[in-house]
Scaffold this active site. Structure first.
Site: not given
Length: 397
Positions: A146, A383
């Protein structure tokens, strides 16, 4: 035709999505919840079907075994050899990882070492990685971080104004989070705008239970609202976002229920934000229902939430010297038109004009009027797809 599985492991859950690559076709997806607790739940969705079973799953290794058994049981794959790659979402990559990495023993150790930066997430990610390596040791295994997208920030942006020894000795700095989401929606925005990402100035707002805002200059993150941990930034579902740090020792000294700094940080992470101010819920749908019934605490929570997001967007408009587009994504960003309307209402000075007929639930794309100087886009994040793409990219090396 190879299959790649994207994994997002939580402390008591394992969310997954199986792709046919490079076609990027979703074959199946699911989640295993309540790992380590009685009555664990495994849910699999495929071919417009849904299968759910109640089990006792003691750890992530058993969860991975159940996942793989489900894939073969339902005929989604014939055998495990069809899966040629697995990608793991890892929240904190610190300064070790500026991009996704092929997994080896050292990478797993570093993921665990960085657990202090994401204590709820990194240990779970490491458990998921170890489980897949044990069961499918020969497939390509990749960590997708991330924080990696935000490693393009400059020192004047990521350093805190404290003595530099705390950075050199302990790596205390801004790392950011949600980078995979911010990167994905920026790429999609460029496609929708019909312009190269390398010439755009974008503000991406990931507004879910966690909230982060990023200033994207020509495809790179130059600033972001989350900091040393994902606690920083605007108000969130259960997280406070930015507060005066002097509040922490003050509360320890004055509230008997908060015995130390760790207890205060736990409260700021789990009992604050929309939940803390409203006193009832961290869910924007409940807060909006409170607006309708004129619940004063819901009204206050909503107003604080809007105020904090608006300020970060305004701040990044200054950092970027204007923007081509503002992008809303994630749970609230995609599904809360009232929130979008009220955030943008305070930014009309910048020439942003929403189209009320487009700013409605279920509409994605450009929600501004044709003559709006800054476009506002609603783009669903993905994602898992970004993770699968990185696995394919590293497999090809």
């Amino acid at each position: 035709m190879s299959k790649t599985i994207a994994i997002n492991a939580g402390s008591s859950s394992l969310k997954w999505q199986l792709y046919e690559m490079p076609e990027e076709k979703v074959v199946a997806k699911g989640i295993i919840e309540r790992i380590g607790l009685k009555d664990s739940i495994s849910t699999v969705k495929f071919d417009d079907k849904k299968d759910e079973q109640i089990l006792d799953i003691v750890d992530h290794t058993q969860a991975v075994k159940i996942l793989l058994e489900d894939l073969t049981k339902h005929g989604i794959i014939k055998d495990f050899n069809e899966i040629t790659g697995v990608g793991h979402r890892v929240v904190a990559g610190g300064e070790y990882f500026k991009e996704s990495a092929l997994v080896d023993d050292k990478v797993v150790e570093q993921v665990e070492e960085l657990s202090a930066l994401a204590p709820l997430h990194n240990p779970a990610a490491a458990a998921g990685i170890r489980a897949f390596r044990e069961i499918l040791p020969d497939i390509t295994s990749v960590c997708v971080f991330d924080t990696a997208f935000h490693t393009t920030m400059q020192p004047h942006t990521y350093l805190y104004p404290i003595p530099q020894k705390y950075y050199t000795d302990y790596k205390v700095r801004k790392y950011g989070a949600h980078g995979t989401s911010h990167q994905y929606v920026a790429q999609e925005a460029a496609k929708q705008l019909g312009r190269p990402l390398e010439e755009l100035k974008l503000i991406t707002a990931h507004v879910g239970n966690g909230v982060s805002i990023t200033a994207n200059y020509h495809g790179q993150s130059i600033d972001t609202s989350m900091g040393f941990t994902p606690l920083a930034g605007p108000m969130m579902g259960t997280r406070s976002g930015d507060i005066d740090p002097a509040i922490i020792p003050y509360l320890v000294a004055n509230d008997s229920e908060l015995e130390d700094a760790a207890a205060v940080v736990n409260m700021l992470n789990k009992q604050s934000g929309l939940l803390g101010v409203s006193g009832t819920s961290s869910d924007m749908r409940d807060i909006e229902a409170g607006l309708q019934s004129k619940d004063p605490n819901a009204v206050l929570a909503y107003n604080v939430f809007i105020d904090r997001i608006k300020k970060f967007i305004g701040q990044y408009l200054a950092v970027l010297n204007g923007a081509d587009a503002i992008i809303f994504t994630a749970g609230m960003g995609e599904n809360a038109p009232l929130m979008r309307q009220d955030v943008i209402a305070g930014l009309s000075w910048f020439g942003i004009e929403l189209d009320p007929e487009k700013n409605v639930f279920g509409y994605f794309g450009d929600i501004t009027k044709p003559d709006s100087k800054v476009k506002v886009l609603v783009i669903p994040t993905d994602e898992e797809l970004m993770i699968a793409r990185d696995v394919e990219r590293l497999k090809a090396k």
